[in-house]
Design a protein around this motif. Structure first.
Motif, short mmCIF file in Angstrom:
data_model
loop_
_atom_site.label_atom_id
_atom_site.label_comp_id
_atom_site.label_asym_id
_atom_site.label_seq_id
_atom_site.Cartn_x
_atom_site.Cartn_y
_atom_site.Cartn_z
N SER A 137 12.66 -35.90 -6.27
CA SER A 137 12.43 -35.39 -4.92
C SER A 137 12.14 -36.56 -4.00
CB SER A 137 11.25 -34.41 -4.90
OG SER A 137 11.52 -33.29 -5.72
N LEU A 138 12.60 -36.46 -2.77
CA LEU A 138 12.42 -37.52 -1.79
C LEU A 138 11.39 -37.05 -0.75
CD1 LEU A 138 13.19 -40.19 -0.45
CD2 LEU A 138 15.17 -39.06 0.55
N VAL A 139 10.25 -37.74 -0.68
CA VAL A 139 9.20 -37.39 0.28
C VAL A 139 8.95 -38.59 1.19
CG1 VAL A 139 6.83 -36.57 0.60
CG2 VAL A 139 8.13 -35.87 -1.43
N LEU A 140 9.26 -38.42 2.47
CA LEU A 140 9.06 -39.48 3.46
C LEU A 140 7.77 -39.21 4.21
CD1 LEU A 140 12.66 -39.92 4.92
CD2 LEU A 140 11.61 -41.07 2.97
N ASP A 141 6.86 -40.19 4.20
CA ASP A 141 5.59 -40.09 4.89
C ASP A 141 5.77 -40.58 6.32
OD1 ASP A 141 3.03 -40.32 5.88
OD2 ASP A 141 2.20 -41.32 4.12
N CYS A 142 5.65 -39.67 7.29
CA CYS A 142 5.89 -40.00 8.70
C CYS A 142 4.59 -40.08 9.50
CB CYS A 142 6.81 -38.96 9.33
SG CYS A 142 8.37 -38.73 8.44
N SER A 143 3.46 -40.26 8.82
CA SER A 143 2.16 -40.23 9.50
C SER A 143 2.00 -41.36 10.50
CB SER A 143 1.02 -40.27 8.47
OG SER A 143 1.13 -41.41 7.63
N ARG A 144 2.72 -42.49 10.33
CA ARG A 144 2.63 -43.60 11.28
C ARG A 144 3.85 -43.69 12.20
NH1 ARG A 144 0.87 -49.28 9.07
NH2 ARG A 144 2.95 -49.17 8.20
N LEU A 145 4.80 -42.80 12.02
CA LEU A 145 6.03 -42.86 12.82
C LEU A 145 5.76 -42.29 14.21
CD1 LEU A 145 9.06 -43.39 13.10
CD2 LEU A 145 9.47 -41.12 12.10
N ALA A 146 5.66 -43.18 15.19
CA ALA A 146 5.41 -42.76 16.56
C ALA A 146 6.70 -42.38 17.28
CB ALA A 146 4.70 -43.88 17.34
N ARG A 147 7.80 -43.11 16.99
CA ARG A 147 9.05 -42.84 17.71
C ARG A 147 10.24 -43.33 16.89
NH1 ARG A 147 12.47 -45.27 21.51
NH2 ARG A 147 11.34 -47.26 21.38
N ILE A 148 11.31 -42.57 16.95
CA ILE A 148 12.60 -42.98 16.40
C ILE A 148 13.64 -42.77 17.48
CG2 ILE A 148 12.93 -40.69 15.35
CD1 ILE A 148 14.57 -42.06 13.15
N ASP A 149 14.46 -43.78 17.75
CA ASP A 149 15.42 -43.61 18.85
C ASP A 149 16.62 -42.78 18.39
OD1 ASP A 149 17.30 -45.26 17.57
OD2 ASP A 149 16.88 -47.00 18.84
N TYR A 150 17.46 -42.44 19.36
CA TYR A 150 18.56 -41.50 19.11
C TYR A 150 19.52 -42.04 18.05
CZ TYR A 150 21.66 -37.65 20.41
OH TYR A 150 22.42 -36.51 20.38
N THR A 151 19.87 -43.32 18.15
CA THR A 151 20.80 -43.92 17.19
C THR A 151 20.21 -43.92 15.78
OG1 THR A 151 21.73 -45.35 18.90
CG2 THR A 151 22.07 -46.01 16.61
#
Length: 455
Positions: free
Chosen positions: A385-399
């Protein structure tokens, strides 16, 4: 609010007019993390007598309020609005969901289920503007929506909360939090600064942010001396960032508190970064163990609570608790020293949460991000299983969002090759609501579960 609350307000005014000393607890309400009683440091018998008086008074008021409430609401017309009875002592508790929250759950039994998309076009517009770095335009779109079409939808409010947290704009956050609490008749969310976009670019340029597999220690049930076994692997890891799960801790012993305290102090002194899930749950377990003047539990639970507050940079709560610790053990209060790396605190997870190591995403993802995507593929090759921790992800651009979606689609399909094979389970956890809205818009939710953090 108790039925006698309004009487307190009436009685306080004459006291103020008489020139009495101001009561600090009225000017500065105690934090939810602070013990509920303070007693004079006289004799032990006097302290015990004061405690008995306080308990008896509180019990009597509760009894009278309950009788009055029953008299007022004991009518068939009110039956549908009565509160459910309290859970019996020792019974497992379930999260309380109001109707609006329950409607957002997309699948029964799933932990922290993804929020259903809002019907307001401003949500998608704001998500795209924010992804492109147009923060003021995104803010304007959300604010305009909140005074019109989507005022009764919670997702746009949550997106605006995340925008302010990512930008370190606490006054603006607190301002709309009051409006939110008033409008939805709920408690206002607490401000917790996220990985700000402006700081994120500088940190990335310096090569500081960590992205990759994070060793995880999950503590559950009773926190006792056996916790050392779960913590040993995290302590032995060379990774700069580790994750600790406290969400399902139900009780604690002084010995267990001492083991966890030593581990946290070791990690802090080594300059390791921490992602802590369910810290408030652990604090709620520790609080009933502590009473001012009572040394029965020993110092370890007190010191563990102080260490948690220190790691999460809660200076006010730390200082209040330190004074209570000082009074109880008659020692000098410990001083607050802001940690070099404050722990990233995320909400409590469901008991069904996937355990094990996660792949932590960086604070900002821009462009193709080939190196990051390749690292995710390597991680996927080692886990079912693939679990991505996004707790520090503030922004991801469109591309970058499009590239991430394409790679996750490949990983999901690769696991599902062959007749009758199921696709790989992919989850993105603790997303902020702006990023979650963008990923849903781009169709990432078709092959991955998107779990936005909760307010």
């Amino acid at each position: 609010m108790g039925l006698f609350s309004f009487l307190k307000k009436k009685n306080e005014a004459p006291e103020a007019r008489a020139g009495a000393r101001p009561r600090p607890e009225l000017a500065n309400p105690a934090s939810v993390f602070a013990p509920t009683t303070r007693m004079p440091l006289d004799t032990e018998s006097e302290r015990e007598r004061q405690r008995e008086i306080a308990r008896a008074t509180a019990a009597k008021i509760d009894e009278i309020e309950l009788e009055m409430a029953n008299d007022i609401f004991d009518d068939h017309a009110w039956a549908g609005n009565r509160r459910a009875p309290a859970v019996a002592a020792g019974a497992p508790s379930a999260p309380l969901l109001d109707l609006n929250t329950a409607d957002l759950l997309v699948e029964e039994g799933m932990p922290d289920a993804a929020i259903a998309p809002s019907s307001a076009p401003a949500v998608e517009e704001a998500a795209i503007l924010y992804a492109n770095g147009q923060f003021e335009a995104a803010e304007a779109a959300l604010r305009a929506c909140l005074v019109g079409a989507c005022r009764n939808e919670r997702q746009p409010w949550w997106m605006l909360f995340d925008l302010y947290q990512a930008g370190g704009r606490e006054p603006e956050f607190e301002s709309i939090a009051i409006d939110y609490a008033s409008h939805f008749e709920t408690s206002p969310p607490a401000y917790s600064p996220a990985f700000a976009p402006s700081a994120g670019r500088a940190a990335q340029a310096a090569g500081q942010p960590f992205a990759g597999v994070t060793p995880t220690a999950t503590l559950s049930g009773q926190l006792d001396a056996t916790a050392g076994a779960q913590l040993a692997r995290v302590l032995a890891s060379s990774m700069p960032l580790v994750r600790l799960e406290f969400s399902t801790i139900a009780s604690a012993t002084p010995a267990g508190c001492a083991v966890l305290l030593q581990a946290l102090q070791t990690l802090r002194r080594a300059g390791r970064e921490l992602v802590v899930a369910g810290a408030d749950q652990l604090i709620a377990v520790l609080r009933p163990m502590l009473a001012i003047g009572d040394r029965g539990a020993g110092e370890a639970p007190w010191l563990l609570l102080l260490e948690l507050l220190l790691l999460m940079n809660r200076e006010k709560d730390f200082e209040e608790t330190a004074m209570d610790y000082c009074v109880t053990f008659e020692v000098s209060p410990p001083s607050f020293e802001a940690p070099a790396r404050a722990a990233v605190s995320v909400g409590a997870s469901s008991p069904n949460t996937v355990t094990g190591d996660r792949f932590l995403l960086p604070g900002i993802i821009e462009g193709a991000g080939t190196a990051l995507l390749d690292a995710i593929s390597v991680y996927a090759g080692q886990h079912a299983s693939l679990v991505l921790d996004c707790s520090r992800l503030a922004r991801i651009d469109y591309t970058a969002a499009n590239a991430l979606g394409a790679r996750l689609r490949q990983l999901a399909d690769k696991q599902g090759e062959g007749d009758g094979a199921e696709k790989r389970s992919i989850e993105l956890r603790d997303l902020n609501h702006l990023v979650a809205a963008l990923l849903r818009l781009l169709g990432v939710g078709e092959h991955a579960r998107l779990y936005a953090h909760k307010y």
